[in-house]
Every structure is written in C-alpha cells, then in structure tokens.
Design an enzyme around this catalytic site. Structure first.
Site, PDB file in Angstrom:
ATOM      1  N   LYS A  45       2.758  11.127  -3.992  1.00  0.00           N
ATOM      2  CA  LYS A  45       1.695  10.397  -4.684  1.00  0.00           C
ATOM      3  C   LYS A  45       0.725  11.392  -5.341  1.00  0.00           C
ATOM      4  O   LYS A  45       0.061  11.069  -6.324  1.00  0.00           O
ATOM      5  CB  LYS A  45       0.953   9.496  -3.699  1.00  0.00           C
TER       6      LYS A  45
ATOM      7  N   ASP B 158       0.879  -1.172   0.000  1.00  0.00           N
ATOM      8  CA  ASP B 158       0.000   0.000   0.000  1.00  0.00           C
ATOM      9  C   ASP B 158       0.914   1.218   0.000  1.00  0.00           C
ATOM     10  O   ASP B 158       1.369   1.666   1.052  1.00  0.00           O
ATOM     11  CB  ASP B 158      -0.909  -0.008   1.223  1.00  0.00           C
TER      12      ASP B 158
ATOM     13  N   GLU C  68      -7.303   0.293  -5.120  1.00  0.00           N
ATOM     14  CA  GLU C  68      -7.496   0.218  -3.664  1.00  0.00           C
ATOM     15  C   GLU C  68      -8.873  -0.315  -3.271  1.00  0.00           C
ATOM     16  O   GLU C  68      -8.968  -1.145  -2.349  1.00  0.00           O
ATOM     17  CB  GLU C  68      -7.225   1.599  -3.054  1.00  0.00           C
TER      18      GLU C  68
ATOM     19  N   ASP D  64     -12.926   4.984   1.161  1.00  0.00           N
ATOM     20  CA  ASP D  64     -11.472   5.142   1.253  1.00  0.00           C
ATOM     21  C   ASP D  64     -11.150   6.568   1.675  1.00  0.00           C
ATOM     22  O   ASP D  64     -11.189   7.492   0.866  1.00  0.00           O
ATOM     23  CB  ASP D  64     -10.820   4.821  -0.089  1.00  0.00           C
TER      24      ASP D  64
END
Length: 246
Positions: free
Chosen positions: A71, A12, A180, A206
């Site tokens: 990211k 992850d 994800e 999420d």
C-alpha cells in the site's frame, strides 16, 4: 452460486492487515478468515503458486518472494520513492516498472533458471482482494460483484486509480472508494449519533500500518465531508519501530 445485487462488501485494504464486512439484509456483519478477524496484507510467490496472508516473521517470508506493505507503493512513481525504499528496508526488490511506476521483482526460488517475475502493487493487492471476495462469497452463498474499499484521505488520483484497478483485477465489476476518515465517521454516526438535527463535526484519528493522521469530518444529515486533514504519511506501525531502532 447466484448473484445478489443487494450484497455489498466493505474492505479495509490496510498496509499491514485487511478486514472485510458484509452489509446483508440491513445488517453489517464482519467476516473472519479461519479463526482470525483479519488477514495479513502479504502475498508470497512460490513458483506459479500464490499464497495470501503469509506470516512475515517466518524465514521463508524474508527470502525475497514474499511482498508486504505494498500500500506504500501503490500508484507511485519509482523515481519518487527512492528515499522510502532506503528507509523501509524491504526484503523484496522494488524496481521501475511500466510507465515509470513502482513494481516488484520476484525471483523464482523453485526454478532459478526462470526469469524473475515483475509484479505491480495493484496486482499484489488484487490477490488479497481475491481472497477476500472468495471468503465473502462462501459466507453469503452467492456471487458478489460490488465492493467499497477504504483509502487514505491523502491518496492522490494515481493511488486511487490503482486501488480501484486492483478491485477490478480481483473480479469485482463495481468498485467504489471511500476515504478512511469518512468511513470511521459514518460508523461512529450510525452507532452513537444516528439522527443529528444540526451540522456536526467529528475528529477522526487514524493510526494505521502506513500513516498517522487526523481529520476533521463535517456531517450535514447523511452527507459526510473531510474538511481538513493533517499528519505524517510515513509514521505508521513499522515506521515507529524503525525510529525506535534508530
């Protein structure tokens, strides 16, 4: 150290932190970094030395040589993120790199006569993945070439390609991506819904370091598919802090 083709690690690679698990001998085992379950997705450049997992609250981390939250930049064109740069107020400088992609200018604090270093977000991600690979190989006692990295479902082709490139730079020879929401749905299914007779729908929320979204995942036996997703890709952990401060 020998290679074991049966060992695959799941990563992850998060905006704020990174965690990893190893599928070994039919079991899923979460790895720890020293005494922590996760490592900060942060890289500090001290001259030629690269440090991974820096605490961004330290003063040195705010001196322009520590990069974090990359990211949010990976696989993005520099011209498309001007507003994002203003909002995030990063302590490092984001510049236009090769091919018009976003890059980061890192000064050499140990030798100010040396030209600043230009690093790409995928290069930063690769340093994090190198650390993950090293810890996983130490834990398993063998070389690990295969990894599966989770990515947001909203990632476009450029962002996915850059994420995979980070894995290859880190030394993995086999890199796969899974969204994800699918990863969360599979984890839930394995634990609570192992053998459904009919088609099932899962609702996956999420709330991450970079996004807050919700996805509907359809399951047909052992095939998982994201049917629909929505949310705000600029409402992660720090975004909420910024809005509160405003």
């Amino acid at each position: 150290m020998t290679e074991d083709q049966d060992i695959v690690i799941g990563i992850d690679l998060g905006t704020s932190t990174t965690s990893v698990a190893v599928f070994k001998c039919g079991r899923l085992e979460a790895l720890r970094f020293a005494d922590k379950a996760k490592i900060n997705s942060v890289v500090t450049f001290k001259g030629s030395e690269v440090q991974v997992g820096t605490d961004v609250t330290r003063n040195y981390a705010r001196s322009g040589v520590t990069v974090y939250e990359t990211k949010r930049l990976i696989g993005k064109k520099f011209c498309d993120i001007q507003e994002e740069i203003k909002i995030n107020k990063w302590s490092f400088e984001v510049v236009e790199g090769e091919g018009g992609m976003a890059a980061i200018k890192v000064p050499n604090k140990l030798n100010k006569n040396e030209k600043p270093r230009i690093v790409t977000p995928e290069e930063v991600a690769s340093y994090i993945l190198i650390e993950v690979k090293k810890e996983a190989e130490k834990y398993c006692g063998c070389t690990i070439n295969h990894c599966i990295i989770t990515c947001p479902v909203v990632f476009n082709a450029l962002q996915r390609k850059a994420t995979m490139e980070a894995g290859y730079i880190a030394g993995f020879t086999n890199v796969e991506l899974v969204t994800e929401p699918c990863a969360a749905a599979v984890t839930y299914a394995l634990q609570y819904d192992p053998a459904p007779e009919k088609e099932h729908l899962y609702l996956v929320y999420d709330l991450g370091g970079g996004t807050f979204d919700v996805s509907v995942v359809r399951r047909k036996k052992n095939v998982f598919q994201v049917v629909r997703t929505g949310g705000d890709e600029h409402l992660g952990g720090k975004d909420a802090d910024l809005k509160l401060m405003q």
